[in-house]
Scaffold this active site. Structure first.
Site, short mmCIF file in Angstrom:
data_model
loop_
_atom_site.label_atom_id
_atom_site.label_comp_id
_atom_site.label_asym_id
_atom_site.label_seq_id
_atom_site.Cartn_x
_atom_site.Cartn_y
_atom_site.Cartn_z
N GLU A 62 30.04 6.55 4.41
CA GLU A 62 30.07 5.02 4.81
C GLU A 62 30.01 4.33 3.50
OE1 GLU A 62 26.74 3.75 6.92
OE2 GLU A 62 25.95 5.84 7.29
N THR A 95 13.48 3.28 1.91
CA THR A 95 14.23 4.37 2.56
C THR A 95 15.58 4.61 1.82
OG1 THR A 95 15.32 2.73 4.23
CG2 THR A 95 13.18 3.61 4.80
N HIS A 112 18.64 13.55 12.39
CA HIS A 112 19.00 12.70 11.37
C HIS A 112 17.97 11.93 10.78
CE1 HIS A 112 20.71 9.51 8.97
NE2 HIS A 112 20.41 8.48 9.72
N CYS A 164 26.15 7.31 9.85
CA CYS A 164 25.70 8.70 9.31
C CYS A 164 26.31 10.08 10.25
CB CYS A 164 24.17 8.78 9.66
SG CYS A 164 23.25 7.39 8.82
N ASP A 171 0.75 -1.01 -0.04
CA ASP A 171 0.03 0.01 -0.02
C ASP A 171 0.98 1.24 0.17
OD1 ASP A 171 -1.80 1.96 0.38
OD2 ASP A 171 -2.75 1.07 2.18
N SER A 189 24.57 4.66 13.40
CA SER A 189 24.37 3.30 13.46
C SER A 189 25.58 2.65 14.31
CB SER A 189 23.53 2.35 12.75
OG SER A 189 22.37 2.72 12.46
N LYS A 225 8.87 11.28 14.68
CA LYS A 225 8.79 10.39 15.76
C LYS A 225 9.86 10.87 16.86
CE LYS A 225 7.53 5.90 14.00
NZ LYS A 225 7.36 4.81 14.55
N SER A 284 16.93 -0.71 15.23
CA SER A 284 17.76 0.60 15.05
C SER A 284 16.78 2.01 15.55
CB SER A 284 18.11 0.45 13.55
OG SER A 284 16.78 0.65 12.83
N ASN A 296 17.20 8.46 2.34
CA ASN A 296 18.36 8.69 3.19
C ASN A 296 19.63 9.08 2.33
OD1 ASN A 296 20.01 8.53 5.59
ND2 ASN A 296 19.49 6.50 6.03
P1 HMG Z 1 8.72 -2.08 7.99
O1 HMG Z 1 8.72 -3.35 8.78
O2 HMG Z 1 8.59 -2.05 6.63
O3 HMG Z 1 7.59 -1.29 8.49
O4 HMG Z 1 9.91 -1.21 8.50
P2 HMG Z 1 6.53 -1.13 9.62
O5 HMG Z 1 5.69 -2.27 9.45
O6 HMG Z 1 7.23 -0.87 10.77
O7 HMG Z 1 5.63 0.13 9.05
C1 HMG Z 1 6.08 1.40 9.00
C2 HMG Z 1 5.16 2.43 9.62
O8 HMG Z 1 4.25 2.44 8.56
C3 HMG Z 1 4.47 2.10 10.80
O9 HMG Z 1 3.87 2.99 11.65
C4 HMG Z 1 3.26 1.30 10.13
O10 HMG Z 1 2.13 1.30 11.11
C5 HMG Z 1 2.79 2.27 9.10
P3 HMG Z 1 4.36 3.29 13.17
O11 HMG Z 1 4.09 2.15 13.62
O12 HMG Z 1 6.21 3.36 13.16
O13 HMG Z 1 4.05 4.33 13.53
N1 HMG Z 1 2.04 1.68 8.26
C6 HMG Z 1 1.08 2.22 7.37
N2 HMG Z 1 0.75 3.52 7.50
C7 HMG Z 1 -0.21 3.97 6.53
N3 HMG Z 1 -0.84 2.90 5.65
C8 HMG Z 1 -0.55 1.94 5.64
C9 HMG Z 1 0.54 1.28 6.45
N4 HMG Z 1 0.95 0.11 6.65
C10 HMG Z 1 2.19 0.36 7.53
N5 HMG Z 1 -1.17 1.01 4.75
C11 HMG Z 1 11.86 0.29 8.69
C12 HMG Z 1 10.27 -0.07 8.40
C13 HMG Z 1 12.11 1.75 9.10
C14 HMG Z 1 12.28 -0.67 10.05
C15 HMG Z 1 12.41 -0.19 7.51
O14 HMG Z 1 12.11 0.54 6.50
C16 HMG Z 1 13.91 -0.50 7.68
O15 HMG Z 1 14.64 -1.17 8.09
N6 HMG Z 1 14.66 0.87 7.21
C17 HMG Z 1 16.09 0.97 7.26
C18 HMG Z 1 16.50 0.89 8.81
C19 HMG Z 1 16.28 2.34 9.23
O16 HMG Z 1 16.02 3.43 8.39
N7 HMG Z 1 16.41 2.70 10.42
C20 HMG Z 1 15.95 3.98 11.26
C21 HMG Z 1 16.96 4.16 12.44
S1 HMG Z 1 18.69 3.67 12.31
C22 HMG Z 1 19.46 5.02 11.56
O17 HMG Z 1 18.95 6.32 11.27
C23 HMG Z 1 20.59 5.06 10.72
C24 HMG Z 1 20.97 4.57 9.46
O18 HMG Z 1 20.60 5.94 8.71
C25 HMG Z 1 22.24 4.24 9.15
C26 HMG Z 1 23.54 5.02 9.65
O19 HMG Z 1 23.59 5.48 10.54
O20 HMG Z 1 24.45 4.83 8.78
C27 HMG Z 1 20.02 3.75 8.95
#
Ligand code: HMG
Length: 408
Positions: free
Chosen positions: A79, A152, A233, A111, A29, A309, A242, A201, A276
């Site tokens: 990175e 992302t 970030h 990052c 979706d 991270s 959030k 994460s 990102n």
């Molecule tokens: P996921 O399992 O695909 O998604 O992972 P989800 O099931 O957690 O859903 C995401 C949100 O969408 C949720 O909202 C759902 O409810 C909502 P929340 O519960 O969080 O409020 N949702 C919907 N909303 C509207 N309509 C719908 C619907 N369905 C679901 N139909 C995740 C999401 C971000 C974990 C994934 O994309 C991921 O692994 N991303 C990469 C890691 C990441 O970005 N981590 C962030 C923190 S770490 C960081 O920032 C460091 C980094 O930049 C690296 C570095 O430092 O080098 C990553």
């Protein structure tokens, strides 16, 4: 004396994909991407771009009007490094024809290294106020096809001149830090894609925010209400929202949710349509805020949370300087973002799967739309970069040349 950002500029690839296309391909979706994680479009680098070309393209704008003889240090934060030994800063130094009496170095801590680069630069100019430091943050956020992280993804670079003559922002020297050994996101040397424990994460990011803020308060006695705007970030834009609501709740901030949203929303706009960019992401957020024409940011205090991270975090503050908007190329940036080519799903996969040969054999990359610098190919295990004459790289030729052709 004030220290901070004298110039700031950004480069994002000229290609990207609308996340509606990805949502169809993945049978997800679209609202999950658009509302759940807050992403609408992701920047996709072409085969003739890497962190060096993106960094050089951003830095070329940042040094406009700067006496390059005053740049004695170039710090490149990434990175997505292209070599285990040689710093990407040296390639940029050559492409920009910077003076040879210059120090060049690359930094890494996910990052967050861009923020350490900024603070090392501030310390340098505090010691030597007649010198300027060019800080470049450049990255390609790459996850597996069909992985949760895929929507992302993104890419881009931000370059800043840090000096004792800031025109955009004065940056405070006080910083709240936090470091802890965790495995939330990492990329072993033998992999091209990051490994990530997504939900974990997010939890670690929030913990780091709490610890950094606490350490910042212990150092400065600062209060949440001291800041008019916040830049976080941004691995995806909803993370910023959030994090901000979380911090406000913990600080028992008395602001209504609409006011809290206004403190953060302007910094999210570019991330939503670029994705990102790891080290560059926080500063893409700053540019998004600074480019918000409806806001007069003069003398406004901005709170920054940088997260990398692994993990390390930093919280610090800055003050926007009078006349800042005269030193931003806002209209050009907005036009650049608007005019990017939208890739089809197949084109995206083709770009994604492109890889340079691992054997060092001679190889020419296809010519696509880029900025002023591109990766021409590889010869004898060495990356070959070249300048692109004005207007070459734009429009027509690129669509034909998605596939890279080996030289021999
Ligand atoms: P996921 O399992 O695909 O998604 O992972 P989800 O099931 O957690 O859903 C995401 C949100 O969408 C949720 O909202 C759902 O409810 C909502 P929340 O519960 O969080 O409020 N949702 C919907 N909303 C509207 N309509 C719908 C619907 N369905 C679901 N139909 C995740 C999401 C971000 C974990 C994934 O994309 C991921 O692994 N991303 C990469 C890691 C990441 O970005 N981590 C962030 C923190 S770490 C960081 O920032 C460091 C980094 O930049 C690296 C570095 O430092 O080098 C990553």
């Amino acid at each position: 004396m004030k220290y901070g950002i004298e110039t700031i500029s950004m480069y994002v690839p000229r290609y990207g994909m609308d996340l509606r296309v990805l949502s169809e391909a993945r049978n997800v979706d679209y609202k999950k991407y658009q509302q759940g994680i807050g992403q609408e479009f992701m920047a996709v680098p072409s085969p003739d771009e890497d962190v060096v070309t993106m960094g050089a393209n951003a830095a070329q704008q940042a040094i406009e009007g700067i006496d390059t003889n005053s740049i004695r240090t170039v710090i490149f934060a990434t990175e997505s490094g292209v070599d285990q030994s040689k710093s990407a800063a040296i390639y940029v130094h050559k492409l920009l024809n910077l003076p040879e009496n210059c120090r060049t170095v690359e930094m890494k801590q996910a990052c967050c290294s861009s923020t350490s680069a900024v603070h090392f630069a501030l310390a340098t100019v505090a010691l030597k106020p007649d010198q300027k430091v060019l800080v470049i943050a450049s990255d390609i956020a790459r996850y597996g096809l069909e992985s949760a992280g895929e929507p992302t993804q993104g890419a881009g670079a931000v370059a800043m001149i840090i000096s004792a003559h800031p025109r955009i922002m004065e940056i405070d020297s006080d910083v709240g830090y936090f470091t802890k050994d965790v495995m939330d996101f990492w990329r072993p040397n033998y992999l091209d894609e990051a490994l990530v424990d997504g939900k974990y994460s997010i939890k670690v990011y929030m913990d780091a925010l709490d610890h950094c803020w606490k350490n910042y308060q212990e150092t400065t006695d600062a209060h949440f209400n001291d800041f008019h705007h916040f830049c976080y970030h941004l691995p995806f834009s909803r993370m910023g929202t959030k994090a901000h609501l979380h911090l406000a709740r913990h600080q028992k901030a008395s602001l209504a949710s609409k006011e809290l949203q206004q403190q953060i929303e302007p910094s999210l706009r570019y991330n939503r349509i670029t994705g990102n960019a790891y080290t560059a992401s926080l500063y893409v957020g700053l540019l998004s805020l600074l480019d918000s024409k409806e806001l007069n940011l003069t003398n406004k205090r901005v709170g920054f949370f940088s997260y990398g991270s692994g993990c390390m975090g930093a919280f610090f503050g800055g003050t926007v300087l009078p006349g800042y908007d005269r030193f931003l190329n806002t209209s050009e940036r907005v036009a650049w973002l608007r005019d990017r080519k939208h890739l089809s799903y197949d084109e995206y996969v083709k770009f994604y799967n492109h890889a340079l040969p691992q054997n060092g054999h001679s190889y020419r990359t296809s010519r696509n739309r880029t900025g002023s610098f591109r990766l021409a190919g590889v010869e004898n295990h060495q990356r070959i970069y070249e300048s692109v004459p004005a207007n070459v790289g734009a429009a027509s030729h690129s669509e034909k040349a998605l596939a890279a052709a080996p030289v021999s």
